[in-house]
Design a protein around this motif. Structure first.
Motif, PDB file in Angstrom:
ATOM      1  N   GLY A 282       0.087   4.278  -0.510  1.00 56.69           N
ATOM      2  CA  GLY A 282      -0.639   5.509   0.302  1.00 56.69           C
ATOM      3  C   GLY A 282      -0.414   5.581   1.739  1.00 56.69           C
ATOM      4  O   GLY A 282      -1.036   6.589   2.148  1.00 56.69           O
TER       5      GLY A 282
ATOM      6  N   ASN B  45       0.971  -1.380  -0.048  1.00 60.63           N
ATOM      7  CA  ASN B  45       0.045   0.012  -0.055  1.00 60.63           C
ATOM      8  C   ASN B  45       0.808   1.322  -0.139  1.00 60.63           C
ATOM      9  O   ASN B  45       1.378   1.833   1.078  1.00 60.63           O
TER      10      ASN B  45
ATOM     11  N   GLU C 273       0.738   6.967   4.793  1.00 57.24           N
ATOM     12  CA  GLU C 273       1.735   7.855   5.294  1.00 57.24           C
ATOM     13  C   GLU C 273       2.035   8.098   6.801  1.00 57.24           C
ATOM     14  O   GLU C 273       2.799   8.666   7.178  1.00 57.24           O
TER      15      GLU C 273
END
Length: 64
Positions: A44, A42, A46
């Protein structure tokens, strides 16, 4: 965002609290290896919220 804690109740509490603050997309993991798999698949993610002292490996090693 990924929440990593070996106590599933604590993970849910953290996840629910963060959702109440407006961050709707979050994943949970109970084991370091599960978290590693999620992080590597993944792009994405953060933010990682984690308990430092995990049974298999500590969270600092995971971040390296």
């Amino acid at each position: 965002m990924l929440v990593l804690d070996d106590v599933s109740t604590m993970s849910r509490i953290i996840k629910n609290t963060v959702q109440m603050l407006g961050h709707q997309e979050s994943l949970e993991a109970e084991h370091v290896l599960e978290a590693w798999n999620i992080l590597t698949h993944n792009d994405g993610i953060e933010v990682l919220i984690t308990y430092l002292n995990m049974p298999e490996m500590n969270s600092l090693d995971l971040m390296k």
